[in-house]
Design an enzyme around this catalytic site. Sequence first.
Site, short mmCIF file in Angstrom:
data_model
loop_
_atom_site.label_atom_id
_atom_site.label_comp_id
_atom_site.label_asym_id
_atom_site.label_seq_id
_atom_site.Cartn_x
_atom_site.Cartn_y
_atom_site.Cartn_z
N CYS A 113 1.12 -1.38 0.19
CA CYS A 113 0.02 -0.05 -0.03
C CYS A 113 0.80 0.97 -0.26
O CYS A 113 -0.11 2.18 -0.30
CB CYS A 113 -0.87 -0.09 1.32
N HIS A 247 -3.66 6.86 3.23
CA HIS A 247 -3.94 5.64 2.84
C HIS A 247 -5.63 4.96 3.05
O HIS A 247 -5.36 5.07 5.00
CB HIS A 247 -3.40 4.71 3.35
N ASN A 277 -10.57 0.18 -0.38
CA ASN A 277 -8.54 0.09 0.50
C ASN A 277 -8.59 -0.28 -1.10
O ASN A 277 -8.20 -1.48 -1.27
CB ASN A 277 -8.75 -0.76 1.14
N1 ACO Z 1 -18.70 -10.04 7.61
C1 ACO Z 1 -18.53 -10.24 9.04
N2 ACO Z 1 -17.61 -10.30 10.11
C2 ACO Z 1 -16.39 -10.43 9.87
C3 ACO Z 1 -15.83 -10.33 8.37
C4 ACO Z 1 -17.08 -9.74 7.52
N3 ACO Z 1 -16.60 -9.32 6.17
N4 ACO Z 1 -14.46 -10.02 8.51
C5 ACO Z 1 -14.61 -10.63 9.70
N5 ACO Z 1 -15.51 -10.79 10.70
C6 ACO Z 1 -15.47 -11.27 11.85
C7 ACO Z 1 -14.18 -11.85 12.54
O1 ACO Z 1 -14.41 -13.73 11.67
C8 ACO Z 1 -14.26 -12.04 13.40
O2 ACO Z 1 -15.51 -13.37 13.99
P1 ACO Z 1 -15.65 -13.74 15.37
O3 ACO Z 1 -14.98 -13.32 16.65
O4 ACO Z 1 -16.07 -14.57 15.68
O5 ACO Z 1 -13.79 -14.77 14.84
C9 ACO Z 1 -15.39 -11.00 13.89
O6 ACO Z 1 -15.48 -10.71 12.73
C10 ACO Z 1 -14.16 -9.67 14.59
O7 ACO Z 1 -12.72 -9.60 13.19
P2 ACO Z 1 -11.33 -8.63 13.65
O8 ACO Z 1 -10.17 -9.29 12.85
O9 ACO Z 1 -11.35 -7.89 15.89
O10 ACO Z 1 -12.44 -7.41 12.85
P3 ACO Z 1 -11.52 -6.17 12.92
O11 ACO Z 1 -12.48 -5.90 14.46
O12 ACO Z 1 -10.16 -6.17 13.69
O13 ACO Z 1 -11.79 -5.50 11.69
C11 ACO Z 1 -10.52 -4.92 9.40
C12 ACO Z 1 -11.03 -5.91 10.67
C13 ACO Z 1 -11.85 -4.39 8.88
C14 ACO Z 1 -9.97 -5.99 8.49
C15 ACO Z 1 -8.99 -4.49 10.91
O14 ACO Z 1 -8.61 -5.35 10.80
C16 ACO Z 1 -8.84 -3.22 9.98
O15 ACO Z 1 -8.36 -2.92 9.03
N6 ACO Z 1 -6.96 -3.38 10.28
C17 ACO Z 1 -6.00 -2.91 8.94
C18 ACO Z 1 -6.02 -3.26 7.64
C19 ACO Z 1 -5.23 -2.40 7.16
O16 ACO Z 1 -4.90 -1.54 7.27
N7 ACO Z 1 -3.96 -3.41 5.88
C20 ACO Z 1 -2.66 -2.94 5.83
C21 ACO Z 1 -2.78 -1.57 3.90
S1 ACO Z 1 -3.70 -3.14 3.39
C22 ACO Z 1 -1.93 -4.11 2.17
O17 ACO Z 1 -0.71 -3.04 2.40
C23 ACO Z 1 -2.47 -4.93 1.01
#
Ligand code: ACO
Length: 320
Positions: A113, A247, A277
């Site tokens: 990214c 980003h 994203n």
């Molecule tokens: N729909 C419904 N539920 C979901 C989904 C979905 N699409 N995706 C995950 N869940 C569930 C999980 O399975 C989990 O369930 P569980 O508690 O039963 O295990 C629950 O939701 C919580 O999951 P988390 O991963 O803890 O959710 P979080 O609040 O962290 O949100 C997210 C996830 C949006 C991915 C967030 O962590 C995030 O944005 N992370 C940073 C991403 C980022 O900055 N990436 C870097 C740049 S990208 C690159 O370099 C290519």
Amino acid sequence: MFNARITGTGSYLPEKIVSNKDFESILDTSDEWIYARTGIKQRHVIAPHETTSSMAEIAANNALQAAGVDASEIDLIIVGTSTPDRVFPSTACLLQNKLGTGDCVAFDVQAACSGFIYGLGIANQFIKAGGAKKALIIGAEANSRIMNYEDRTTCVIFGDGAGAVVVEASEETGILSTHMNSDGQYQDLLYVNNPIKDQKQDGAQAYMTMHGNDVYKVAVKTLSRIVDETLEANGMVKSDVDWLIPHQANIRIINSVAKKLKMPMDKVVVTIAEQGNTSAASVPLALDKAVRDGRIKPGETVLMEAFGGGFVWGSALVTM
Ligand code: ACO
């Protein structure tokens, strides 16, 4: 020694839009979950006949037009992408051919990214060292081609698109500083498997894997830190920044970095709801949007930052 100045911006988003609701019929997910956790409402998805280089070509032509520069004048092309058309030649080489520039320097930067910020940083060094006079820097991604549409933790987040800038040698102030960093100890938290190696074994495709929650925590800490480092390097304070272009990974990360900068949200360019994203494309897409709708004006100071798989992160402080 010349300065390097952004003189034109451009972008391209594929026509097809996939909404959160569209995912509800194929995955155990909901519009409410996706929007609340990420701020995303929809994303653009590339058509079968399109490629990363075809999107880059449109964005690049828009930027050239805005800068009033002919493709033949370009002596450096850098494409930030993790979704190249081919393993080689680079997408920058394919783009060079499409644009019909002369036989200039052209290469890709693979910094997830942060690919666009890395590209901008490299172009800044090239121009200041006298190695280039007019450069095209592009962030372009066909993320939908590395998504596993059975993995709800990644496929709802990413979108496709391309953003571009023309950077020219100038006696006027332009790019004030760029900062690039990496830390490979986090390689297993966010990655795409190697399709070449895996295909030999079992015909597997390349897919993104992300441990989102762990990535989130490091991203917030790192991005807040880099904002301070960038201002300090320029002897500037938070109130000197007119616009933040983060980003577009997650609205919650964007909010917390803006809060740290004491930046009101109307001074932060946010595109995540409509675009998701778009990895390396997200910063130049947002920059082009805010330049074209008249929010960012000549002479204003813009802080751009990005964070991605590696981890790699970086920033650029720019006078427009
Ligand atoms: N729909 C419904 N539920 C979901 C989904 C979905 N699409 N995706 C995950 N869940 C569930 C999980 O399975 C989990 O369930 P569980 O508690 O039963 O295990 C629950 O939701 C919580 O999951 P988390 O991963 O803890 O959710 P979080 O609040 O962290 O949100 C997210 C996830 C949006 C991915 C967030 O962590 C995030 O944005 N992370 C940073 C991403 C980022 O900055 N990436 C870097 C740049 S990208 C690159 O370099 C290519």
